[in-house]
Scaffold this motif. Sequence first.
Motif, short mmCIF file in Angstrom:
data_model
loop_
_atom_site.label_atom_id
_atom_site.label_comp_id
_atom_site.label_asym_id
_atom_site.label_seq_id
_atom_site.Cartn_x
_atom_site.Cartn_y
_atom_site.Cartn_z
N ARG A 41 -9.39 6.03 -1.70
CA ARG A 41 -8.47 5.08 -1.07
C ARG A 41 -7.05 5.23 -1.62
O ARG A 41 -6.07 5.12 -0.87
CB ARG A 41 -8.96 3.65 -1.27
CG ARG A 41 -10.25 3.31 -0.56
CD ARG A 41 -10.09 3.34 0.95
NE ARG A 41 -11.26 2.82 1.62
CZ ARG A 41 -11.92 3.44 2.58
NH1 ARG A 41 -11.49 4.62 3.01
NH2 ARG A 41 -12.98 2.90 3.15
N CYS A 42 -6.94 5.47 -2.93
CA CYS A 42 -5.61 5.67 -3.53
C CYS A 42 -4.93 6.91 -2.95
O CYS A 42 -3.72 6.89 -2.65
CB CYS A 42 -5.72 5.79 -5.04
SG CYS A 42 -6.12 4.24 -5.88
N GLN A 45 -3.72 6.11 0.51
CA GLN A 45 -2.50 5.29 0.46
C GLN A 45 -1.27 6.15 0.19
O GLN A 45 -0.23 5.96 0.84
CB GLN A 45 -2.65 4.21 -0.62
CG GLN A 45 -3.65 3.13 -0.26
CD GLN A 45 -4.03 2.26 -1.45
OE1 GLN A 45 -3.53 2.46 -2.57
NE2 GLN A 45 -4.90 1.29 -1.23
N LYS A 50 2.31 4.81 1.29
CA LYS A 50 2.23 3.46 0.76
C LYS A 50 2.16 3.47 -0.76
O LYS A 50 1.83 4.49 -1.37
CB LYS A 50 1.00 2.74 1.32
CG LYS A 50 0.94 2.63 2.83
CD LYS A 50 -0.36 1.96 3.26
CE LYS A 50 -0.47 1.86 4.77
NZ LYS A 50 -1.78 1.26 5.19
N ASP A 160 -8.50 -4.53 1.62
CA ASP A 160 -7.64 -3.37 1.45
C ASP A 160 -7.18 -3.28 0.00
O ASP A 160 -6.35 -4.07 -0.46
CB ASP A 160 -6.43 -3.46 2.37
CG ASP A 160 -5.67 -2.15 2.46
OD1 ASP A 160 -6.21 -1.12 1.98
OD2 ASP A 160 -4.55 -2.13 2.99
N GLY A 161 -7.74 -2.33 -0.75
CA GLY A 161 -7.39 -2.18 -2.15
C GLY A 161 -8.07 -3.17 -3.08
O GLY A 161 -7.74 -3.25 -4.26
#
Length: 228
Positions: A41-42, A45, A50, A160-161
């Motif tokens: 996920r990182c 992003q 982001k 999300d996160g």
Amino acid sequence: MFRKLFSLIRWVIGLFFVSSVLAVVLYRFIPVYATPLMFIRCIEQVGDGKEISLHHNWVPLSEMSRYMPVAVIASEDQRFLSHHGFDFKAIEKAVKENEEGKRQRGGSTISQQTAKNVFLWPDRSWLRKGLETYFTFLIELMWSKQRIVEVYLNSIEMGDGIYGVEEVARLHFGTNASELTRADCALIAATLPNPRRFSSLSPSRYMLKRQRQIQEQMVHIPLLEPEH
């Protein structure tokens, strides 16, 4: 050359087996502070331009609301306490409904989801499913049901996160995991099929309906006491 290749393959398989068993044994006792999905996920992003957003804070089962395990068992895997990692009735039902063209659903148990979250990556390939089966067998063999649900509730994506019940409690409910109410826990559980689409911070009417349904099912699930 074939002997060397066979020897290399055997060595790699042996190394994987030993390291995987060791990892499962270690995670029986130590917190899981990071998972492959968190790193993925990182990277996503960063690729989307982001800022990296990762909220995760491990808490033991004893510091969670007693309703949180009940809610996810009621929502995700009602035979969790009686099966050994695989719910064949749920799998059969999922296959039948998918073949009939109904809304696609999975048959994964909490144990399978925990194995995937902690040791593997999100994918639908046969390789990943095979490894998921292997790790599910290991954690059911070496962990208690309490430990499985404890790791699950600390590693599952809840927004999300956001990973784990402590951070979703802090960010979405302004409290900590131990202070979540029965209704809060049911709402969090309602988002778990797709926590990036369904939010416990601003729930839709569908989420509120799911919350009520889960609360009705929770009366049939016994409390899961922490290990001593």
